[in-house]
Design a protein around this motif. Structure first.
Motif, mmCIF file in Angstrom:
data_model
loop_
_atom_site.group_PDB
_atom_site.id
_atom_site.type_symbol
_atom_site.label_atom_id
_atom_site.label_comp_id
_atom_site.label_asym_id
_atom_site.label_seq_id
_atom_site.Cartn_x
_atom_site.Cartn_y
_atom_site.Cartn_z
ATOM 1 N N PRO A 5 0.823 -1.209 0.000
ATOM 2 C CA PRO A 5 0.000 0.000 0.000
ATOM 3 C C PRO A 5 0.858 1.260 0.000
ATOM 4 C CG PRO A 5 0.035 -0.984 2.183
ATOM 5 C CD PRO A 5 0.765 -1.933 1.268
ATOM 6 N N THR A 6 0.321 2.324 -0.563
ATOM 7 C CA THR A 6 1.015 3.617 -0.593
ATOM 8 C C THR A 6 0.356 4.531 0.434
ATOM 9 O OG1 THR A 6 1.529 3.345 -2.937
ATOM 10 C CG2 THR A 6 1.716 5.569 -2.034
ATOM 11 N N PRO A 7 0.995 4.735 1.570
ATOM 12 C CA PRO A 7 0.436 5.631 2.582
ATOM 13 C C PRO A 7 0.798 7.080 2.275
ATOM 14 C CG PRO A 7 2.503 4.783 3.361
ATOM 15 C CD PRO A 7 2.274 4.168 1.995
ATOM 16 N N THR A 8 0.411 7.965 3.147
ATOM 17 C CA THR A 8 0.887 9.343 3.115
ATOM 18 C C THR A 8 1.920 9.485 4.229
ATOM 19 O OG1 THR A 8 -1.196 10.172 2.233
ATOM 20 C CG2 THR A 8 0.207 11.767 3.374
ATOM 21 N N LEU A 9 3.087 10.023 3.875
ATOM 22 C CA LEU A 9 4.173 10.211 4.829
ATOM 23 C C LEU A 9 4.493 11.693 4.918
ATOM 24 C CD1 LEU A 9 6.590 7.434 3.470
ATOM 25 C CD2 LEU A 9 4.857 7.190 5.271
ATOM 26 N N ALA A 10 4.865 12.166 6.082
ATOM 27 C CA ALA A 10 5.222 13.573 6.263
ATOM 28 C C ALA A 10 6.635 13.671 6.808
ATOM 29 C CB ALA A 10 4.241 14.258 7.214
ATOM 30 N N THR A 11 7.382 14.641 6.290
ATOM 31 C CA THR A 11 8.708 14.971 6.796
ATOM 32 C C THR A 11 8.658 16.429 7.249
ATOM 33 O OG1 THR A 11 9.623 15.806 4.715
ATOM 34 C CG2 THR A 11 9.700 13.408 5.062
ATOM 35 N N ALA A 12 9.786 16.974 7.599
ATOM 36 C CA ALA A 12 9.826 18.365 8.056
ATOM 37 C C ALA A 12 9.302 19.331 6.996
ATOM 38 C CB ALA A 12 11.247 18.745 8.457
ATOM 39 N N ARG A 13 9.618 19.064 5.714
ATOM 40 C CA ARG A 13 9.243 20.019 4.658
ATOM 41 C C ARG A 13 8.395 19.431 3.554
ATOM 42 N NH1 ARG A 13 14.711 21.945 2.377
ATOM 43 N NH2 ARG A 13 15.091 19.710 2.455
ATOM 44 N N LEU A 14 8.163 18.119 3.597
ATOM 45 C CA LEU A 14 7.509 17.445 2.481
ATOM 46 C C LEU A 14 6.361 16.568 2.944
ATOM 47 C CD1 LEU A 14 10.739 16.153 0.688
ATOM 48 C CD2 LEU A 14 9.444 18.237 0.135
ATOM 49 N N VAL A 15 5.469 16.294 1.998
ATOM 50 C CA VAL A 15 4.456 15.260 2.155
ATOM 51 C C VAL A 15 4.637 14.313 0.979
ATOM 52 C CG1 VAL A 15 1.980 14.752 2.184
ATOM 53 C CG2 VAL A 15 2.843 16.811 3.331
ATOM 54 N N LEU A 16 4.747 13.031 1.269
ATOM 55 C CA LEU A 16 4.777 12.005 0.225
ATOM 56 C C LEU A 16 3.400 11.365 0.237
ATOM 57 C CD1 LEU A 16 7.828 12.496 0.802
ATOM 58 C CD2 LEU A 16 8.182 10.114 0.196
ATOM 59 N N ARG A 17 2.734 11.399 -0.902
ATOM 60 C CA ARG A 17 1.360 10.914 -0.951
ATOM 61 C C ARG A 17 1.098 10.244 -2.295
ATOM 62 N NH1 ARG A 17 -0.869 13.859 -4.733
ATOM 63 N NH2 ARG A 17 -0.678 16.110 -4.860
ATOM 64 N N PRO A 18 0.015 9.449 -2.358
ATOM 65 C CA PRO A 18 -0.351 8.874 -3.648
ATOM 66 C C PRO A 18 -0.664 9.966 -4.665
ATOM 67 C CG PRO A 18 -1.496 7.748 -1.866
ATOM 68 C CD PRO A 18 -0.836 8.968 -1.263
ATOM 69 N N LEU A 19 -0.363 9.685 -5.924
ATOM 70 C CA LEU A 19 -0.701 10.608 -7.007
ATOM 71 C C LEU A 19 -2.205 10.603 -7.234
ATOM 72 C CD1 LEU A 19 2.156 9.621 -9.473
ATOM 73 C CD2 LEU A 19 1.956 11.790 -8.234
ATOM 74 N N VAL A 20 -2.726 11.732 -7.687
ATOM 75 C CA VAL A 20 -4.142 11.865 -8.032
ATOM 76 C C VAL A 20 -4.246 12.520 -9.405
ATOM 77 C CG1 VAL A 20 -4.947 11.976 -5.633
ATOM 78 C CG2 VAL A 20 -4.298 14.085 -6.811
ATOM 79 N N ALA A 21 -5.412 12.401 -10.023
ATOM 80 C CA ALA A 21 -5.610 12.894 -11.389
ATOM 81 C C ALA A 21 -5.255 14.370 -11.536
ATOM 82 C CB ALA A 21 -7.053 12.648 -11.833
ATOM 83 N N THR A 22 -5.503 15.166 -10.512
ATOM 84 C CA THR A 22 -5.231 16.602 -10.608
ATOM 85 C C THR A 22 -3.741 16.939 -10.563
ATOM 86 O OG1 THR A 22 -5.632 16.801 -8.237
ATOM 87 C CG2 THR A 22 -7.486 17.303 -9.709
ATOM 88 N N ASP A 23 -2.882 15.930 -10.397
ATOM 89 C CA ASP A 23 -1.432 16.141 -10.421
ATOM 90 C C ASP A 23 -0.865 16.179 -11.833
ATOM 91 O OD1 ASP A 23 -1.088 16.183 -7.613
ATOM 92 O OD2 ASP A 23 -0.939 13.987 -7.535
ATOM 93 N N ALA A 24 -1.687 15.966 -12.838
ATOM 94 C CA ALA A 24 -1.180 15.788 -14.206
ATOM 95 C C ALA A 24 -0.316 16.955 -14.679
ATOM 96 C CB ALA A 24 -2.328 15.533 -15.177
ATOM 97 N N GLU A 25 -0.757 18.166 -14.517
ATOM 98 C CA GLU A 25 0.020 19.314 -15.007
ATOM 99 C C GLU A 25 1.365 19.427 -14.295
ATOM 100 O OE1 GLU A 25 -0.387 21.437 -17.523
ATOM 101 O OE2 GLU A 25 -2.336 20.632 -18.137
ATOM 102 N N ALA A 26 1.356 19.269 -12.985
ATOM 103 C CA ALA A 26 2.608 19.369 -12.219
ATOM 104 C C ALA A 26 3.551 18.215 -12.566
ATOM 105 C CB ALA A 26 2.310 19.383 -10.728
ATOM 106 N N LEU A 27 3.002 17.017 -12.730
ATOM 107 C CA LEU A 27 3.831 15.864 -13.093
ATOM 108 C C LEU A 27 4.419 16.057 -14.484
ATOM 109 C CD1 LEU A 27 4.675 13.158 -11.831
ATOM 110 C CD2 LEU A 27 2.765 12.109 -13.068
ATOM 111 N N PHE A 28 3.618 16.593 -15.396
ATOM 112 C CA PHE A 28 4.112 16.889 -16.739
ATOM 113 C C PHE A 28 5.264 17.898 -16.674
ATOM 114 C CE2 PHE A 28 3.843 19.704 -20.505
ATOM 115 C CZ PHE A 28 4.344 18.810 -21.444
ATOM 116 N N ALA A 29 5.134 18.895 -15.828
ATOM 117 C CA ALA A 29 6.197 19.904 -15.700
ATOM 118 C C ALA A 29 7.511 19.267 -15.264
ATOM 119 C CB ALA A 29 5.777 20.996 -14.717
#
Length: 185
Positions: A5-29
């Motif tokens: 499973p892909t959980p959501t993880l938090a660090t001091a400055r970041l969040v690691l989370r599953p990708l979602v459809a609305t990430d397309a533009e940023a992922l393309f960049a």
């Protein structure tokens, strides 16, 4: 069958989370930038459709729990700036491979190390893995430095393993054992 499973993880400055459809533009960049994919065996993406397809594959892997694919998000702005993937799992041997990419505008700030540290911690503690492998182009000194800071060790060299951007490219193989990770200062 093992599940990943892909959980959501938090660090001091970041969040690691599953990708979602609305990430397309940023992922393309991220992946349309020739600097980011310089050492990848793929050309820069030329349309947002590539990102949409990558997100669809990620969503499939979430449903199947076959891979762990994180979007790297800046905690203070919510901007997606990269990815970390745990993939090619070999359950019997408790190992996988890791891959990562970070938008070039965010290089040199320690985000890659921070994101990888969180993902690796999850792999060893949350998934009970014993080994993580990475392969990089030996010309990618920044990536080598990140891996080595995190405790990965060079384990092999494979000349002309990939055809990258019109030329044959070598690979350096790295490995990280759970005990190396636990021995870090």
């Amino acid at each position: 069958m093992s599940s990943y499973p892909t959980p959501t993880l938090a660090t001091a400055r970041l969040v690691l989370r599953p990708l979602v459809a609305t990430d397309a533009e940023a992922l393309f960049a991220v992946f349309s930038d020739p600097a980011v994919v310089r050492y990848w065996s793929a050309e820069p993406w030329t349309s947002v459709a590539f990102a949409e397809q990558a997100i669809a594959r990620a969503l499939d892997s979430y449903r199947a729990q076959s891979e762990v694919r994180f979007g790297i998000v800046l905690a203070d702005t919510g901007a997606l700036v990269g990815t970390v993937n745990l993939h090619h799992f070999f359950a019997q041997n408790r190992r996988c491979e890791i891959g990562y990419a970070l938008a070039s505008g965010h290089w040199g700030r320690g985000y890659a190390s921070e994101a990888l540290e969180a993902a690796i911690g999850y792999a060893f503690q949350g998934l009970d893995l014993n080994r993580i492998e990475a392969d990089i182009d030996p010309r990618n000194g920044a990536s080598a430095a990140v891996l080595e800071r995190l405790g990965f060790r060079k384990e092999g060299y494979m000349p002309e393993r990939w055809f990258v951007h019109g030329e044959m490219a070598d690979t350096v193989n790295y490995g990280l054992l759970r005990r190396y990770w636990n021995e870090r200062p």
